[in-house]
Scaffold this motif. Sequence first.
Motif, mmCIF file in Angstrom:
data_model
loop_
_atom_site.group_PDB
_atom_site.id
_atom_site.type_symbol
_atom_site.label_atom_id
_atom_site.label_comp_id
_atom_site.label_asym_id
_atom_site.label_seq_id
_atom_site.Cartn_x
_atom_site.Cartn_y
_atom_site.Cartn_z
ATOM 1 N N VAL A 61 45.843 23.737 33.836
ATOM 2 C CA VAL A 61 44.812 24.518 33.693
ATOM 3 C C VAL A 61 43.937 24.724 34.999
ATOM 4 C CG1 VAL A 61 43.438 22.665 32.791
ATOM 5 C CG2 VAL A 61 42.905 24.725 32.069
ATOM 6 N N LEU A 62 43.572 25.865 35.175
ATOM 7 C CA LEU A 62 42.724 26.337 36.052
ATOM 8 C C LEU A 62 41.422 26.562 35.761
ATOM 9 C CD1 LEU A 62 42.016 27.051 39.303
ATOM 10 C CD2 LEU A 62 43.279 29.366 39.144
ATOM 11 N N PHE A 63 40.224 26.193 36.057
ATOM 12 C CA PHE A 63 38.876 26.496 35.911
ATOM 13 C C PHE A 63 38.292 27.200 36.682
ATOM 14 C CE2 PHE A 63 39.489 22.777 33.048
ATOM 15 C CZ PHE A 63 39.111 23.468 31.830
ATOM 16 N N LEU A 64 37.951 28.392 36.724
ATOM 17 C CA LEU A 64 37.075 29.419 37.622
ATOM 18 C C LEU A 64 35.657 29.410 37.152
ATOM 19 C CD1 LEU A 64 39.767 32.045 38.373
ATOM 20 C CD2 LEU A 64 39.352 29.955 39.642
ATOM 21 N N SER A 65 34.648 28.921 38.038
ATOM 22 C CA SER A 65 33.307 28.829 37.673
ATOM 23 C C SER A 65 32.754 30.510 37.596
ATOM 24 C CB SER A 65 32.408 27.938 38.688
ATOM 25 O OG SER A 65 32.549 28.689 39.900
ATOM 26 N N HIS A 66 33.158 30.938 38.585
ATOM 27 C CA HIS A 66 32.847 32.326 38.613
ATOM 28 C C HIS A 66 33.650 33.360 39.509
ATOM 29 C CE1 HIS A 66 30.253 30.552 41.818
ATOM 30 N NE2 HIS A 66 29.995 31.844 42.391
ATOM 31 N N PHE A 67 33.456 34.526 39.919
ATOM 32 C CA PHE A 67 34.136 35.490 40.779
ATOM 33 C C PHE A 67 33.822 35.715 42.095
ATOM 34 C CE2 PHE A 67 35.578 35.961 36.392
ATOM 35 C CZ PHE A 67 37.156 35.879 36.483
ATOM 36 N N HIS A 68 32.873 34.922 42.652
ATOM 37 C CA HIS A 68 32.674 34.850 44.098
ATOM 38 C C HIS A 68 33.898 34.496 45.081
ATOM 39 C CE1 HIS A 68 27.912 35.229 43.603
ATOM 40 N NE2 HIS A 68 28.362 36.451 43.319
ATOM 41 N N ALA A 69 33.839 35.202 45.848
ATOM 42 C CA ALA A 69 35.201 34.976 46.743
ATOM 43 C C ALA A 69 35.393 33.533 47.084
ATOM 44 C CB ALA A 69 35.259 35.854 48.128
ATOM 45 N N ASP A 70 34.333 32.957 47.561
ATOM 46 C CA ASP A 70 34.314 31.714 48.051
ATOM 47 C C ASP A 70 34.741 30.588 46.854
ATOM 48 O OD1 ASP A 70 31.967 32.192 47.049
ATOM 49 O OD2 ASP A 70 30.782 30.450 48.043
ATOM 50 N N HIS A 71 35.060 31.135 45.785
ATOM 51 C CA HIS A 71 35.226 30.100 44.508
ATOM 52 C C HIS A 71 36.797 30.726 44.243
ATOM 53 C CE1 HIS A 71 31.321 28.118 43.947
ATOM 54 N NE2 HIS A 71 31.062 29.268 44.359
ATOM 55 N N ILE A 72 37.276 31.886 44.624
ATOM 56 C CA ILE A 72 38.619 32.376 43.945
ATOM 57 C C ILE A 72 39.526 32.912 45.078
ATOM 58 C CG2 ILE A 72 37.341 32.894 41.649
ATOM 59 C CD1 ILE A 72 37.738 35.924 42.636
ATOM 60 N N ASN A 73 39.061 32.789 46.108
ATOM 61 C CA ASN A 73 40.076 33.441 46.989
ATOM 62 C C ASN A 73 41.262 32.797 47.530
ATOM 63 O OD1 ASN A 73 39.022 31.854 49.048
ATOM 64 N ND2 ASN A 73 37.974 33.372 50.279
ATOM 65 N N GLY A 74 41.305 31.321 47.204
ATOM 66 C CA GLY A 74 42.611 30.598 47.317
ATOM 67 C C GLY A 74 43.579 30.620 46.342
ATOM 68 N N VAL A 75 43.176 31.039 45.024
ATOM 69 C CA VAL A 75 44.137 31.096 43.710
ATOM 70 C C VAL A 75 45.549 31.951 44.279
ATOM 71 C CG1 VAL A 75 44.504 31.917 41.650
ATOM 72 C CG2 VAL A 75 42.205 31.079 42.473
ATOM 73 N N LYS A 76 45.424 33.000 45.137
ATOM 74 C CA LYS A 76 46.811 33.303 45.088
ATOM 75 C C LYS A 76 47.767 32.669 45.933
ATOM 76 C CE LYS A 76 47.218 37.822 46.112
ATOM 77 N NZ LYS A 76 47.699 38.279 44.995
ATOM 78 N N GLU A 77 47.297 31.870 47.020
ATOM 79 C CA GLU A 77 47.829 30.770 47.667
ATOM 80 C C GLU A 77 48.379 29.531 46.532
ATOM 81 O OE1 GLU A 77 50.189 29.355 50.962
ATOM 82 O OE2 GLU A 77 48.928 31.307 50.838
ATOM 83 N N LEU A 78 47.476 29.246 46.028
ATOM 84 C CA LEU A 78 47.700 28.244 45.263
ATOM 85 C C LEU A 78 48.913 28.348 44.358
ATOM 86 C CD1 LEU A 78 46.347 25.312 44.386
ATOM 87 C CD2 LEU A 78 45.136 26.310 42.552
ATOM 88 N N SER A 79 48.816 29.735 43.767
ATOM 89 C CA SER A 79 49.824 30.038 42.749
ATOM 90 C C SER A 79 51.253 30.284 43.425
ATOM 91 C CB SER A 79 49.389 30.977 42.017
ATOM 92 O OG SER A 79 49.277 32.563 42.797
#
Length: 254
Positions: A61-79
């Motif tokens: 499970v991946l929790f995303l607090s909100h959609f600002h870049a500094d919280h989500i822009n590593g998801v592609k690399e993580l996946s």
Amino acid sequence: MKRTFYPVGQGAFYSEIFHLGGGAYFSMVYDCGSGASLCNPDNALISQIKNLKFPHGTIDVLFLSHFHADHINGVKELSKNNKIKKIVIPLVEDAELFVCEKCNEKYDNSKLRQFCEALKDPKKLLFDNENKETQIIRVLPIRQEGMYSSSSENNIMLDDEEFEIDSISSDIEIKSGSILSVKKVWRYIPFNYSERSIRDELLKRSLIGADGKPDFNKMSEIVEVYKEFFGLKNAGKEFNVNSLRVASVPLSDS
């Protein structure tokens, strides 16, 4: 359980890995981002992610607090090297998606377009953005649920709904305070705190209902409210003011 905080980014990028015995593991990640660009995360973040190793190459499970870049822009690399089974996000409401699309139409900005696509479908953040196996769990705002009053945002009552994370097999919406349990040993309790001022203004002008749903005959007026708060150029991304907070506690804890 091993909890690790990663020293990059403006968010609270961390993971929890549970050894459940018999070769079974459960892995959780909260946020994953650094820098101001959705397309170009910081090199330090990329380097950190490449060194991460999750059991069986799986993030449950991946929790995303909100959609600002500094919280989500590593998801592609993580996946890239890890299968992400579930993504839990704060519900983005119809009025907000509409504003994002209108701003994108006016400015035809490729970065804003990617941002809007991620809001509508968080699977677009994944390396394989056609991944149909990942389930999306959207958490309803506390304000919409009537779980706090104007005088106190801390008067929270837990919802009585409980879901075993592994048993969720399709996209769902859950209430703030619902329990997401892990093998009857741990629980995650997400709360979607919605920013009040914009919604109060929309309610005052009768542009949305008490349930947060917009009046689709007054969408141009809704856009004007967001322009007043942020200016049209930024309204498509700055309306993203909800914050998903997650309690992580043992099931045995009262």
